[in-house]
Write a protein that holds these residues in place. Structure first.
Motif, short mmCIF file in Angstrom:
data_model
loop_
_atom_site.label_atom_id
_atom_site.label_comp_id
_atom_site.label_asym_id
_atom_site.label_seq_id
_atom_site.Cartn_x
_atom_site.Cartn_y
_atom_site.Cartn_z
N HIS A 308 -30.32 14.72 -28.28
CA HIS A 308 -29.54 15.34 -27.21
C HIS A 308 -28.09 15.56 -27.66
O HIS A 308 -27.51 16.63 -27.41
N PHE A 311 -28.51 18.40 -30.74
CA PHE A 311 -29.14 19.67 -30.42
C PHE A 311 -28.54 20.33 -29.17
O PHE A 311 -28.37 21.54 -29.12
N VAL A 312 -28.26 19.53 -28.14
CA VAL A 312 -27.83 20.07 -26.86
C VAL A 312 -26.30 20.11 -26.75
O VAL A 312 -25.71 21.14 -26.39
N LEU A 450 -37.04 22.42 -31.20
CA LEU A 450 -35.97 23.18 -30.55
C LEU A 450 -35.31 24.18 -31.51
O LEU A 450 -35.11 25.33 -31.12
N LEU A 454 -35.10 28.18 -30.74
CA LEU A 454 -33.83 28.92 -30.68
C LEU A 454 -33.81 30.07 -31.69
O LEU A 454 -33.25 31.14 -31.41
N ARG A 463 -31.62 31.82 -25.26
CA ARG A 463 -31.26 30.57 -25.93
C ARG A 463 -30.75 29.55 -24.93
O ARG A 463 -31.03 28.35 -25.05
N THR A 467 -32.36 25.81 -24.27
CA THR A 467 -31.58 24.57 -24.31
C THR A 467 -31.68 23.80 -23.00
O THR A 467 -31.80 22.57 -22.99
N ASP A 468 -31.64 24.52 -21.88
CA ASP A 468 -31.78 23.87 -20.57
C ASP A 468 -33.15 23.21 -20.43
O ASP A 468 -33.26 22.11 -19.86
N SER A 471 -33.13 20.04 -22.40
CA SER A 471 -32.37 19.01 -21.67
C SER A 471 -33.20 18.43 -20.54
O SER A 471 -33.16 17.22 -20.29
#
Length: 510
Positions: A308, A311-312, A450, A454, A463, A467-468, A471
């Motif tokens: 997290h 990546f996020v 992920l 992407l 993208r 990502t959401d 998450s």
């Protein structure tokens, strides 16, 4: 120094026990650095080796599962042949495995090298705690275990920082080769300072050639390794092939069958790797239940947290390591200062375990629900987890070790380590599977990770949705981990409280 400790040394404590504790903690640190460094390297391995989520999970689980299957046998071998010998052997094997991992050029080679490192790790994890139980008096053991636990946390804090620094300046293989100086220093220190100790022979009260009942349970080790590996493989394969698919169902049924055979074998032989009579002690049962669930929730949740952050939230490896450090620093501060041992002595083991795991569960909830609002929610969660770990982990380890005969300290350490490694590996697999299922349900794209998803995105909006979705999957997985930790705390506390009451009743009636 005599080959084995005398009863007087054992009762009074070894005169150099605190220095020796530092040495065995250095050996322990080699194993811990490897685990935490690998978590930080996940994005680099994903890019440079083309590793998908399942590959990453196996890089972690290959080490954990081999180690889990061998810990009980390693502990028995340490009790039988000598704990100092097993410490040195473990360091040597771990160093060889580190070289192989650092020079690997494919995911398959790295997974194989990690499995080899698990053999050395099994020898190290069992003997460090077993030696600590031998050289300290019963009154000092809780504090010594607290220091031992603090070093575990120090490895967690140092690993990401060291890994981040190495990844910023060198290629990913350096994160394994950095183990070599620690291994070399550990070997020299163990040879120079650690006393040899072993269990008395089954044919007498003095150390000597072991009898038949002392021999290692090789078939038990094989069955447990196969059963746990098959179980985790079924969990990892579930999202990809479908939980009801023939492959997953057959693997799961095979795992349950092999583990059942393991339990039956252990109950029928005179030299079991896992003496099932230990489970008649409610202290042992309560601590075991809590240990499995706490490591299940924590191992999987922290595996997800590192992803997290990078990546996020977009942190680099070093910055991600710095931002996870407060968890470990809280554990180190409370255990090295002795505060956690004092609180446990005042509150009692059941209350300490329950309180610690409630705090840890709350920390996971904070990370899952507040991280989107900035680092503040993550920091709060890490501090809660750190305080909870500092209270619960030493109390649980001491409960397990004190429920097992002193001469079986190696086996006891093997059980403690097996539970931790199995729970951690299973947590990574299960919570990783929850993440994958949630991610795949929200973003139905043909991508194994992920970064791959992407890369296939055609626009900034797409993208953002990917990502959401990732998450959201992380949040769900963290909450599952929080529930597991909370249940573990309540169950362990209830069983340990009941055991204390029964023990008090027996003492009064006597």
């Amino acid at each position: 120094m005599s080959p084995t400790q005398t009863p007087t040394q054992t009762h009074q404590g070894h005169p150099q026990r605190w220095l020796i504790l530092g040495v065995i903690c250095l050996a322990q640190l080699t194993v811990l650095l490897d685990n935490t460094v690998l978590n930080v390297a996940i994005p680099s391995l994903t890019r440079e080796l083309g590793a998908g989520t399942a590959d990453i999970q196996w890089m972690i689980n290959a080490y954990s599962l081999v180690q889990s299957g061998l810990l009980l046998t390693a502990g028995s071998a340490a009790d039988r042949y000598g704990r100092k010998k097993m410490l040195v052997a473990g360091l040597v094997l771990f160093g060889i495995g580190s070289v192989a991992a650092g020079l690997a050029d494919s995911t398959g080679q790295l997974i194989a090298a990690r499995a080899g490192m698990g053999v050395g790790g099994a020898l190290l994890l069992t003997t460090t705690l077993a030696v600590a139980m031998q050289i300290f008096t019963p009154d000092e053991q809780p504090k010594a275990i607290g220091v031992w636990s603090a070093v575990n946390a120090l490895g967690f804090a140092t690993g990401p920082l060291l890994g981040g620094f190495m990844l910023d300046h060198f290629w990913w293989g350096a994160i394994f080769l950095v183990n070599l100086p620690v291994v070399a220093l550990g070997i020299v220190a163990v040879v120079a300072l650690v006393p040899e100790s072993k269990a008395a022979s089954s044919r007498g009260t003095t150390p000597g050639p072991p009898g038949r009942g002392d021999r290692p349970d090789l078939l038990g080790a094989l069955l447990s390794t196969i059963g746990m590996s098959a179980l985790v493989y079924a969990i990892i394969s579930g999202p990809e092939h479908g939980w009801a698919s023939g492959r997953v169902m057959a693997t799961a049924v095979g795992a349950v069958t092999v583990l059942a055979l393991f339990a039956r074998w252990e109950s029928r032989i005179p030299y079991p790797m896992l003496d099932l009579h230990f489970f008649r002690d409610r202290r042992f049962t309560g601590a075991v239940a809590g240990a499995v669930l706490i490591t299940f929730g924590m191992g999987g949740a922290l595996f997800l947290l590192t992803q997290h952050l990078q990546f996020v939230l977009g942190y680099g490896p070093l910055e991600a390591g710095l931002r996870t450090a407060p968890l470990a620093l809280a554990v180190v501060a409370l255990n090295f200062s002795g505060l956690s041992a004092k609180w446990t002595a005042k509150l009692g083991t059941p209350v300490s375990i329950a309180l610690g795991m409630v705090l840890m569960s709350g920390g996971l909830v904070s990370i899952a629900t507040l991280t989107a609002h900035g680092y503040g929610g993550t920091l709060l969660g890490l501090l809660l987890i750190g305080v909870g770990c500092a209270i619960a982990n030493p109390a649980m380890a001491h409960a397990i070790m004190s429920a097992i005969p002193r001469e079986k300290a190696g086996v006891g350490a093997g059980i403690n380590g097996t539970l931790a490694e199995f729970g951690n590996g299973l947590g990574v697999a299960v919570l990783g599977a929850v993440l994958n299922s949630r991610f795949a349900a929200l973003i139905p794209v043909a991508a194994s990770s992920l970064p791959a998803a992407l890369a296939s995105a055609g626009s900034a909006d797409e993208r953002g949705r990917i990502t959401d979705a990732f998450s959201s999957g992380l949040e769900t997985s963290q909450l599952v981990g929080a529930v597991a930790v909370l249940l573990g705390g309540l169950l362990a506390a209830a069983l340990l409280r009941r055991a204390e009451r029964e023990h008090s009743a027996v003492a009064v009636s006597a």
